[in-house]
Design a protein around this motif. Structure first.
Motif, mmCIF file in Angstrom:
data_model
loop_
_atom_site.group_PDB
_atom_site.id
_atom_site.type_symbol
_atom_site.label_atom_id
_atom_site.label_comp_id
_atom_site.label_asym_id
_atom_site.label_seq_id
_atom_site.Cartn_x
_atom_site.Cartn_y
_atom_site.Cartn_z
ATOM 1 N N THR A 183 5.289 -10.790 3.812
ATOM 2 C CA THR A 183 4.680 -11.576 4.894
ATOM 3 C C THR A 183 4.811 -10.851 6.225
ATOM 4 O OG1 THR A 183 5.243 -13.599 3.706
ATOM 5 C CG2 THR A 183 4.648 -13.821 6.011
ATOM 6 N N ILE A 186 2.330 -8.048 6.231
ATOM 7 C CA ILE A 186 0.973 -8.561 6.459
ATOM 8 C C ILE A 186 0.785 -8.912 7.934
ATOM 9 C CG2 ILE A 186 -0.583 -10.487 5.943
ATOM 10 C CD1 ILE A 186 0.643 -10.500 3.108
ATOM 11 N N LEU A 191 -2.549 -5.230 5.430
ATOM 12 C CA LEU A 191 -3.196 -6.263 4.623
ATOM 13 C C LEU A 191 -3.379 -5.866 3.165
ATOM 14 C CD1 LEU A 191 -5.879 -7.516 7.171
ATOM 15 C CD2 LEU A 191 -3.542 -8.312 6.808
ATOM 16 N N THR A 193 -0.845 -5.116 1.373
ATOM 17 C CA THR A 193 0.425 -5.508 0.759
ATOM 18 C C THR A 193 0.211 -6.669 -0.208
ATOM 19 O OG1 THR A 193 1.605 -4.854 2.767
ATOM 20 C CG2 THR A 193 2.787 -6.265 1.208
ATOM 21 N N ARG A 194 0.845 -6.574 -1.379
ATOM 22 C CA ARG A 194 0.742 -7.651 -2.360
ATOM 23 C C ARG A 194 2.141 -7.965 -2.911
ATOM 24 N NH1 ARG A 194 -3.258 -7.658 -0.131
ATOM 25 N NH2 ARG A 194 -5.407 -7.677 -0.904
ATOM 26 N N ASN A 211 -0.661 -13.629 -1.663
ATOM 27 C CA ASN A 211 -1.644 -12.608 -2.024
ATOM 28 C C ASN A 211 -3.052 -13.036 -1.649
ATOM 29 O OD1 ASN A 211 0.347 -10.976 -3.072
ATOM 30 N ND2 ASN A 211 0.078 -11.653 -5.176
ATOM 31 N N ALA A 214 -3.500 -12.673 2.037
ATOM 32 C CA ALA A 214 -3.708 -11.277 2.417
ATOM 33 C C ALA A 214 -5.138 -10.833 2.118
ATOM 34 C CB ALA A 214 -2.706 -10.393 1.683
ATOM 35 N N LYS A 218 -7.793 -9.714 4.884
ATOM 36 C CA LYS A 218 -8.438 -8.401 4.795
ATOM 37 C C LYS A 218 -9.952 -8.549 4.809
ATOM 38 C CE LYS A 218 -8.409 -4.139 2.070
ATOM 39 N NZ LYS A 218 -9.877 -3.985 2.018
#
Length: 448
Positions: A183, A186, A191, A193-194, A211, A214, A218
């Motif tokens: 978080t 992000i 963005l 990132t998962r 997710n 994000a 994005k």
């Protein structure tokens, strides 16, 4: 763990108290029955000798005291003469003389006993009392053994609970820390990132939500960047024309009055285009912020469709297109804002005419029991299947490399989708490349 201990330890203590209380109650009950049995033996055989009572007391492992009506000890079981009857207080004697039974727990020389007394009453007259002392040493040893087992069980359960709680907390906290890190990443603009989704429970649901957030951020960022590029070009083009042709007129770089009027016409057209882009942006912003209000009334969609066709007729004739309408037989009334409903139709018709080189553009209005359906059908170039799901997104363009030649700001269909939703309607697009496109709007029907 604190909550577990707060609940479990009092429960364990209560269980111990219940076992102790039940054990003592059972012991008192047994001694009371034995005392009554002694009294019964004396009543049935007045010549019963003390030897028989002593034998019975020895067999049942109790200490027996026989009291007269004055409360004086007259006999004691032989092998327990070492116990001084001083424990028989005046209060206890008065209780027995009053004809009441006696049940007490007492301590003599650091040894616990149950004290049970039963008065002997014959024809309403007190003849004496039977008092029994029963050692609780064996009982206390048994309770202590049970208590040790309970303590071991408590320790085992608490250890198991501590291990399970530690394992669960680690299992929960580890993905939570990962989600916290993701978080923050992000929030810093990373963005891509998962979070790894490891379960289907609430923690897994939260990871999936992060997710999804994000991905949406994005997509929004990419859409925003594309919008900035598109709208910059859209605004730059008319501004460049306005600036250039205004300078031509200001410097009188034209040769004839006709040429001057042509330049003035270009300036007017570009000013209109610029104004339309700005107005579309303004309308869409107000809709997304919930600040655009409707002025609803009973509206006949046949009338809206016919008036919209008249307004775009000149543009269609310039391209050699035929306009047709198939109106509903009965009046298709809906509850809506006529100005905004006409804006929906004009945007869709403008799109259909812009992307149709030859053929026709038609409107078909049909009514159902609870719905009204309006279809705008063209014979244009169509939309690729993989683009259909995106056509109502803000600033989205089909065939981006060629979109400038068709004009528009890429906001028209986004505005249409918002306005349709504000009227509790739905919109659907079906298209085949090189054949044409059909936009279908469905509104709730107003029954009159």
């Amino acid at each position: 763990m604190s909550v577990f201990l707060l609940l479990f330890l009092p429960t364990a203590w209560l269980m111990d108290r219940l076992v102790v209380s039940h054990t003592y109650q059972q012991k008192h009950k047994e001694m009371n029955e034995l005392a009554l049995h002694f009294v019964s033996m004396i009543h049935n055989d007045t010549l019963l000798k003390m030897d028989a009572l002593e034998t019975m007391a020895d067999f049942t492992r109790v200490t027996l005291f026989v009291l007269d009506s004055q409360g004086k000890v007259t006999a004691t079981s032989k092998h327990h003469h070492e116990i001084d009857p001083v424990f028989l207080t005046e209060e206890y004697v008065r209780t027995l003389q009053a004809g009441n039974q006696l049940e007490k727990n007492i301590t003599i020389d650091n040894v616990s006993y149950t004290l049970t007394g039963v008065p002997m009453i014959t024809n309403g007259s007190l003849q004496g009392s039977i008092v029994i002392l029963n050692s609780l040493t064996d009982t206390e040893e048994m309770l202590q053994s049970h208590r040790q087992i309970l303590y071991l069980a408590v320790i085992a359960i608490m250890s198991a609970a501590a291990g399970i709680i530690y394992w669960l907390s680690r299992r929960i906290s580890r993905p939570m820390r990962q989600m916290a890190d993701a978080t923050r990443a992000i929030a810093e603009g990373q963005l891509e990132t998962r979070v790894e989704v490891l379960s289907d429970d609430e923690v897994g649901s939260l990871a999936y939500a992060i997710n999804h957030m994000a991905e949406e951020l994005k997509r929004y960022r990419d859409s925003r960047n594309e919008f900035i590029a598109n709208i910059s070009h859209e605004l730059k083009t008319p501004v460049t024309y306005l600036e250039g042709y205004a300078q031509v007129i200001q410097q009188e770089w034209y040769e004839t009055e006709e040429e001057k009027q042509q330049y003035i016409g270009i300036i007017a057209d570009e000013a209109k285009r610029l104004n339309r882009i700005i107005q579309d942006l303004f309308d869409l912003t107000k809709m997304e912020e919930g600040q655009l209000s409707l002025l609803p009334e009973q509206v006949d969609m046949n009338t809206i469709c016919q008036s919209s066709l008249l307004k775009v007729q000149h543009k269609a004739e310039q391209k050699g297109l035929q306009l047709q309408i198939s109106a509903a037989e009965s009046h298709p009334y809906i509850w809506g804002d006529p100005v905004r409903l006409e804006q929906i139709m004009l945007n869709l018709l403008d799109n259909a005419i812009r992307y149709t080189k030859a053929g026709d553009v038609s409107i078909r209005v049909t009514t159902g029991t609870e719905q009204i359906r309006i279809s705008i059908i063209d014979t244009g170039q169509g939309i690729p299947p993989d683009e259909l799901s995106n056509v109502f997104e803000r600033f989205y363009r089909v065939e981006k490399s060629r979109s400038r030649q068709y004009g528009g700001s890429g906001l028209g269909l986004a505005i249409v989708a918002k306005l349709v939703d504000m009227h509790q309607g739905t919109i659907d697009v079906q298209s085949q490349e090189s054949i044409g496109t059909t936009c279908t709007i469905t509104f709730p029907r107003l029954l009159t």
